[in-house]
Each structure stands twice: as C-alpha cells, then as structure tokens.
Write a protein that holds these residues in place. Structure first.
Motif, short mmCIF file in Angstrom:
data_model
loop_
_atom_site.label_atom_id
_atom_site.label_comp_id
_atom_site.label_asym_id
_atom_site.label_seq_id
_atom_site.Cartn_x
_atom_site.Cartn_y
_atom_site.Cartn_z
N ASP A 208 0.82 -1.23 0.00
CA ASP A 208 0.00 0.00 0.00
C ASP A 208 0.84 1.27 0.00
O ASP A 208 0.33 2.37 0.17
N GLY A 209 2.16 1.12 -0.15
CA GLY A 209 3.03 2.29 -0.27
C GLY A 209 3.69 2.73 1.02
O GLY A 209 4.63 3.52 1.01
N ARG A 210 3.23 2.22 2.17
CA ARG A 210 3.86 2.61 3.44
C ARG A 210 5.30 2.08 3.48
O ARG A 210 5.60 1.04 2.88
N THR A 211 6.16 2.78 4.18
CA THR A 211 7.52 2.27 4.37
C THR A 211 7.78 2.08 5.86
O THR A 211 7.21 2.81 6.69
N VAL A 212 8.63 1.11 6.17
CA VAL A 212 9.02 0.86 7.56
C VAL A 212 10.55 0.85 7.59
O VAL A 212 11.17 0.04 6.90
N ASP A 213 11.13 1.76 8.35
CA ASP A 213 12.60 1.83 8.40
C ASP A 213 13.12 1.15 9.67
O ASP A 213 12.34 0.56 10.43
N GLY A 214 14.39 1.27 9.92
CA GLY A 214 14.97 0.68 11.13
C GLY A 214 16.47 0.83 11.10
O GLY A 214 17.07 0.92 10.03
N ASP A 215 17.08 0.87 12.32
CA ASP A 215 18.54 0.85 12.38
C ASP A 215 19.05 -0.56 12.07
O ASP A 215 20.14 -0.74 11.53
N PHE A 216 18.24 -1.53 12.46
CA PHE A 216 18.66 -2.92 12.36
C PHE A 216 17.44 -3.75 11.94
O PHE A 216 16.32 -3.47 12.38
N PHE A 217 17.67 -4.75 11.10
CA PHE A 217 16.57 -5.59 10.61
C PHE A 217 16.83 -7.05 10.97
O PHE A 217 17.97 -7.52 10.81
N VAL A 218 15.79 -7.73 11.43
CA VAL A 218 15.92 -9.17 11.65
C VAL A 218 15.05 -9.83 10.58
O VAL A 218 13.85 -9.60 10.51
N ASP A 219 15.71 -10.60 9.73
CA ASP A 219 14.99 -11.23 8.61
C ASP A 219 14.40 -12.56 9.08
O ASP A 219 15.10 -13.56 9.20
N CYS A 220 13.10 -12.53 9.35
CA CYS A 220 12.38 -13.75 9.76
C CYS A 220 11.33 -14.06 8.71
O CYS A 220 10.22 -14.49 9.01
N SER A 221 11.69 -13.81 7.45
CA SER A 221 10.71 -13.98 6.37
C SER A 221 10.65 -15.41 5.85
O SER A 221 10.10 -15.67 4.79
N GLY A 222 11.23 -16.36 6.62
CA GLY A 222 11.13 -17.76 6.24
C GLY A 222 12.00 -18.06 5.03
O GLY A 222 13.02 -17.41 4.78
N MET A 223 11.59 -19.06 4.28
CA MET A 223 12.44 -19.51 3.16
C MET A 223 12.56 -18.45 2.07
O MET A 223 13.46 -18.52 1.24
N ARG A 224 11.68 -17.46 2.07
CA ARG A 224 11.80 -16.38 1.07
C ARG A 224 13.08 -15.57 1.30
O ARG A 224 13.63 -15.01 0.37
N ALA A 225 13.51 -15.46 2.54
CA ALA A 225 14.74 -14.74 2.90
C ALA A 225 14.81 -13.39 2.18
O ALA A 225 15.80 -13.08 1.51
#
Ligand code: FAD
Length: 522
Positions: A208-225
């Motif tokens: 929907d166009g929203r953005t989410v930023d961060g200093d640090f990201f934890v990738d828990c998106s599963g096998m899509r990585a």
C-alpha cells in the motif's frame, strides 16, 4: 543503518512466524529502550509446522518471561521426554533418544561404555540401552515427572523434558506477550526494499506504499529470505548431497489414548514420518526425497499411517537443506528458516532460532555495528549448524536398511570429515568429545542414537579393568532402580490435567531412591 558508533535504537523484524515472534518476545523483554516493529503478511501466512522442541526451549521461555502454565494452556502443549525412532537401524527395531543424563558414571567411565563392555562379554545379560535411562523408560510407559534436584544420587534428578506445541497457537501467545511489551505489529506485504549508500537496508516498502525503516533488521521472512538472500544476496550453501529429504506432507489427525510424552519418527522407504502428540490433536508429517517419491505417493503413505481420523487434507511443504553462509550481513540478521534449514529430524530448527536470539543479545550492537561482533556471530552460527548437520546425517549414514534406493544411498554416501572422524572414534572405543562450546548435541545424544541405530562400536579398552561382578552388578542395579522408579511415576496426561487445574509443577511424588553401587575398581 547504524554506522560504527551509531547505537541501534530501532529494530524491524520482517516476518511473524515462529522466528519473528520468538525474536520479538525476547527483544521486547530485555531491550525496553529499543523501538521494535514486526511486519507480517496474513496473505502470505506462515509455514505452520514446527511443533517439537528440545529441552533448551525452557530457557527460551524463561528469557521471554513465559510460564509453563501459559505454554500448556495457550498452545495445547504436551511434554516431550525424547524421540522414539522406529525402523531406522533396521525394519522392526526401535530405540529412544531420551533427554537428560543416562544412569551414572563409574569413575570416569560413562554408562554406555559399561553397557558396551557388558554386551561384548555376555549379550544375554544386558537389556536394551534405553532400560538404563529413566527418561527413556518413563516415556515408553507414558509417564512424566519433573526432575528432583534434592537428591542428586537419584535417577529422578536426571529427568528432563521439552514441549510439543501447536505452531500457530505458540506464535499467537508470543505475539500477545510481545504486543503487551510494546512491539508494534505492521500488517502488510513487503514489495520492495530500499538500501542506503553503504548497501545496508534503509527501509521496506509495503504493497500500500507505506515504508518501515529501522537501524537494524531481523529477517524472519522464512524460506523467502527477503532481506538476507533477496536484497543482500548472501549465498545459501546446499547440503542436499547428504540430506536427501526436501519435501514434507503434513496433516493433523484426531488424538488417541494414551497421550505419549515423546515424538515418534518412523523410517519410510524414501524418508520418514513424524508423530507429535498435542492435547487436542496429533501432528503428523511425512518427510521425503522428491527425487525418489512423488507427492501423491508420499501423501498416501502418510494417510495410511495415522493413529486417528485425519482432520484436513495433507499439505505439501518444500525446503532446501542447507545454510546461509553469513547469517549476519551489514544491518541484517537472518533468524529462522531464512538462516537455513536441515530437515525436521531431531527438532533443531526452533532451537536454532532461540540460540540466534540469545547470541544477538550477547553481541547486541548497542553502540553500533562492529565487524568483530558480526564475524563472531557468523562463526558461532556456522559451528552450531555444522554440528547439528553432522548429528542429523548420522541417523541416515548409520543404518542397516538395504534394498531401498534412498537408504542404500545414504548408507554408502561419503559424509563430512567431521562426522567421519567422530564415527571412527565411536567405532574404535565408544569415545566422544565435544570440540566447541557452540556444538549442541552432548555425548548422551550421540551414544543413544548410534547404539540405537546399531553402529558396530567397541567399548573403551579401559573397561577391561572392570571385573564381571562390578560390571554386571552396576548395570543390574541401575536397570532395577530405573525400572522401579519409572513404574511409580505419574501418568503424562494426568500431570497435564492437574497443572491446567492450577497445581504447581513439583518433583515426582515417589521416594527418591539412591543408587547404591559397590564398585570394585582397581
Ligand atoms: P515462516 O513460518 O515461514 O514465517 C515467515 C513469515 O514471514 C510469515 O509471517 C510471512 O507472512 C512473512 N513474510 C514472508 N514474506 C513476506 C512479505 N513479502 N511481506 C510480509 N511478510 C512476509 N522446527 C522444529 O524445531 N521442530 C519441528 O518439529 C519442526 N518441524 C518442521 C517440519 C517441516 C516439514 C519444516 C519445513 C520445518 C519444521 N521445523 C521444525 C522448522 C520450523 O517450522 C521453523 O523453524 C519455524 O516455523 C520458523 O519458521 P519462520 O518463522 O522462519 O518462517
């Protein structure tokens, strides 16, 4: 991203499966000054499997501030004292890999050495190895109790347990706890990733166009990585030359009595089948090599081997055994399936999520990301994953099944040098040593599996100094004490029922016996 000396003050977790919410629940408990957001997509959903654990999970729940009663009540959990392996060594054979210590040492000689020595001297005078472990025997009798630490000489001190839980319910419980502690959940499908000039992740963009930023990201998106693989391009090391299974069919079925306190893993012609008993249903799955069995045939095998009526159609799950070569890259840490996956045998994946979260706390970039911390994290993660890999491969390599292409291949395949060396040491003297702190499986686990699978193993030559009376007296006493205690333990289902009614977890209500061995050791 947080540059060197730029403290991490906001973390965005990408994905809300078991990995995402396990990460959120612990970080929100311990990092109250850090803003934590979690983005997940209901449309994509979660993998929905992953229901068996190992005892370390209790440390995780303690760290996440979650009580035993919460787990039992909100995730329909049962207790797990080990895994029963059926038909792995050869068809018709079964053994248990139980948690906890086995019996008692005789000086520095561990019980398996005494058992191997006794078996070599007079096989008719020894029982199967699981008769010398209270966890194993209690599990087979559907009994359960908490450990009794008051008398360290008693086998009751050695009891240990993990949980079986409903994957979607546990994620819901973890989400509730995380949101209570201020984690902001963002619903939406990530369609784009924006990078900063240095190549690190700046933000994710939703449909929907929203953005989410961060200093640090934890990738828990599963096998899509999405971040570690997709945006940062970190390679995935393929381990399918040793781990042939790459697919599963999963189906729940109705519960049956008794409520068994262990996972069952039954070998099948091109893989194996799991059975995970929960309070309200049994989780089942057939894990197989897609190169050797079709999806339809695998689903048929699964449905033909259920204890109760199926509650849904079998659901296929694909996976690729292997690991991400660097789980921490720039300002992204991969946790869960995005970091790698072996296969479900020995229930290690949730544990690896837990250790990744612990490690993140231990190496937290509070003052910015340091390459030394990143390297240390990646080193420990590699050692841990390779150790788990070797242990899982050993279950396949050490088999006497033959005449089936799957088992013929795994029995004959060359294995990693680290495993080959370990098996050689076992064969020649039953000896085992941990080499690194990050290795997960202890001697008890290795010996139960290798003895259970039928590895041709000699006892430590030092056992020749133990005379027959001492040797057989020790083992007979051990088996008698363990047998008596196991029979007196409460019924597994009854323990769960009383805890759900509010009873406090307490040690086994049986008199703690002492093992009173007289050992004439030169
Ligand atoms: P997932 O559950 O796949 O979660 C991924 C999340 O990312 C979801 O919330 C999804 O919505 C989100 N996402 C993905 N793409 C996007 C996007 N574009 N936008 C927004 N959100 C997105 N482990 C054990 O310890 N014990 C077991 O018994 C066990 N059994 C298993 C059996 C099988 C067949 C398999 C394959 C795995 C098993 N595992 C087991 C592993 C266990 O299931 C996983 O480790 C655990 O569920 C963690 O998965 P995850 O959270 O990394 O991924």
């Amino acid at each position: 991203m947080a540059a060197p000396n730029n403290p991490v003050r906001s973390i965005t977790i990408v994905g809300g499966g078991t990995a995402g919410w396990m990460t959120a629940a612990v970080l929100s408990q311990w990092l109250s000054k850090v803003k934590i957001r979690l983005v997940e997509s209901e449309e994509i959903g979660t993998i929905g499997v992953g229901e068996a654990t190992i005892p370390h999970i209790r440390n995780y729940f303690a760290l996440a501030g979650i009580e035993l009663r919460d787990v039992l009540e909100h995730s329909m959990a049962t207790f797990k004292m080990g895994i029963q392996f059926v038909d792995w060594g050869a068809p018709g054979e079964a053994y248990i890999h139980g948690f906890g210590k086995i019996g008692r040492d005789m000086l520095w000689l561990h019980p398996h050495q005494l058992w191997l020595a006794a078996r070599a001297r007079d096989p008719g005078r020894v029982k199967s190895f699981d008769h010398y472990s209270l966890n194993c025997l209690a599990a087979l009798e559907n009994r359960f109790a908490f450990a009794d630490a008051r008398n360290p000489q008693s086998p009751l001190a050695d009891l240990d347990y993990a949980y079986h839980f409903d994957a979607s319910l546990i994620a819901r419980l973890l989400r509730t706890k995380s949101e209570e502690r201020g984690v902001e959940r963002v619903e939406g499908k990530i369609v784009d990733v924006t990078k900063a000039d240095d190549g690190s992740i700046a933000s994710v963009t939703l449909a929907d166009g929203r953005t989410v930023d961060g200093d640090f990201f934890v990738d828990c998106s599963g096998m899509r990585a999405l971040l570690i693989g997709g945006a940062l391009g970190v390679d995935y090391e393929d381990w399918s030359q040793w781990l042939l299974c790459d697919r599963a069919q999963a189906v729940p079925c109705e519960s049956v009595s008794p409520l068994t306190p262990y996972t069952r893993a039954t070998a099948r012609t091109a893989g194996w089948q799991w059975r995970i008993p929960l309070q309200h249903r049994i989780g089942n799955g057939h894990v197989y090599a897609s190169s050797l069995m079709s999806d339809d045939a695998a689903a048929d095998v699964l449905l033909a081997n259920l204890d109760g009526k199926p509650l849904a159609d079998p659901r296929p799950v694909r996976f690729q055994p292997g690991r991400r070569v660097r789980v921490w890259e720039k300002n992204v840490l991969a946790v869960g399936l995005s970091a790698g996956f072996l296969e479900p045998l020995e229930s290690t994946s949730i544990h690896l999520i837990q250790t990744a979260v612990h490690r993140l706390l231990a190496l937290f970039p509070a003052e910015g990301i340091s390459q030394a911390d990143v390297d240390e994290f990646n080193l420990q993660a590699r050692i841990e994953m390779e150790d788990v890999r070797d242990f899982v491969i050993a279950h396949y390599k050490v088999t006497r099944r033959s005449g089936e292409p799957f088992w013929d291949y795994v029995r004959e395949m060359p294995v990693p040098d680290t495993l080959a060396e370990r098996l050689d040491l076992f064969r020649s003297s039953g000896r085992f040593f941990k080499h690194q702190a990050a290795e997960l499986f202890a001697e008890e686990s290795w010996v139960q599996v290798l003895i259970g699978q039928g590895l041709d193993m000699r006892a430590d030559p030092v056992t020749q100094f133990v005379d027959d009376d001492a040797l057989f007296g020790f083992l007979d006493d051990l088996a008698d004490v363990i047998g008596d205690v196991a029979r007196d333990l409460p019924d597994h289902a009854a323990v769960i029922e009383s805890l759900l009614k509010g009873a406090a977890p307490q040690a086994a209500p049986v008199a703690p016996p002492r093992m009173n061995f007289t050992i004439n050791y030169p």
